[in-house]
Design an enzyme around this catalytic site. Sequence first.
Site: not given
Ligand SMILES: *Cc1c(COP(=O)(O)O)cnc(C)c1O
Length: 387
Positions: A56, A109, A182, A207
């Site tokens: 961890r 998001y 982000d 992504k």
């Molecule tokens: C998918 C996404 C998230 C969340 O991420 P997860 O891996 O699904 O928890 C946060 N911000 C953006 C812009 C996203 O597309």
Amino acid sequence: MSTQEHANKSGFETRAIHAGYEPDPMTGAVIPPIYATSTYKQDGVGGMRGGYEYSRSGNPTRTALEGVLAALEQGERAFAFASGLAAEDTLLRSVCRPGDHVVIPDDAYGGTYRLFDKVAKVWGLDHSPAAVSDVDAVRAAIQPGRTKVVWVETPTNPLLNIGDIEALASVAHDAGALLVVDNTFASPYLQQPITLGADVVVHSTTKYCGGHSDVVGGALVVRDLDIAEKVAFHQNSMGAVPGPFDAFLTHRGLKTLGVRMDRHCDNAEKIVEFLSGHAKVSQVIYPGLAEHPGHAVASKQMKRYGGIVSFRVTGGEQLALDVCGKAEVFTLGESLGGVESLIEHPGRMTHASVAGTDLEVPADLVRLSVGIETVDDLLGDLDRALG
Ligand SMILES: *Cc1c(COP(=O)(O)O)cnc(C)c1O
């Protein structure tokens, strides 16, 4: 110079392939092994090898991933998490306290909005939405003394609004707040927010970073050691870490990020051109278009304009739904950033939960995550689906 020292001074693709890992001293393995171990033998009490005591707290496969993420975003350190939302939750608890306030995008998001509105708020962390494309609106939403974080996405989802990272960093810093970006939609290949003044970069590595739709993960990359210390403490204390196999997959994905992103952008540009001339398309939304309101800012801070294209159709919601239903090469599904092209209807799918609120998206809107397939096949598919 070691391979790694070399990598840290090199171009993006070299860093993506070499930063964060030296070929294994014992075997010469060029790829970090999947260290499927929870604990580590100590050479006498407290005699840890390389600082590893429990997985961890640290695991070498994850260390390799964190090293490359820091090098790509040009941050001081990076931290990997089990998901993007786990990364976000850990960050909030690292830098905010009950009674604090955060400014968030008015088109954040959905999962991020839910985290702020349904989870963090209950614990006493307040938030105000503001349009990231409007620096004055963000400044006005700040509550001096109380606002600890200005949270930005750029481009946003699904309308691809653009926030000026440099300007927003100075607005946040003037108020004594951190700027968090982000960077999921742009990926570190197209945009490096820390070099523009951001304090923390958030990723859903699910992504573009992972890029193959085969792993869920998240990351935080931080500008300075002070924030790094807080995040490191909370990463270990909260424990939302990725397992070694997930870390391996994400790391493997990152090695090809540059070539994938260029193909995503090439294909997206051709699709934008095709859709712009199509009789059944009323509007194409892409930051690369001169008429996009964020075009100038996007041109200043992004290398290219990304792989997400949104468009509105002349036939209302029914045609938008038909296009989604008829596409064959484009897979109907949520998420984005993988090698395969995806199509979705935000109003009924990713953004269904914001119907009836200020965040509602047009019913005739279709969102594409343009993949890296042969572009003629993608164009033919859209042509048929719009037919
Ligand atoms: C998918 C996404 C998230 C969340 O991420 P997860 O891996 O699904 O928890 C946060 N911000 C953006 C812009 C996203 O597309």
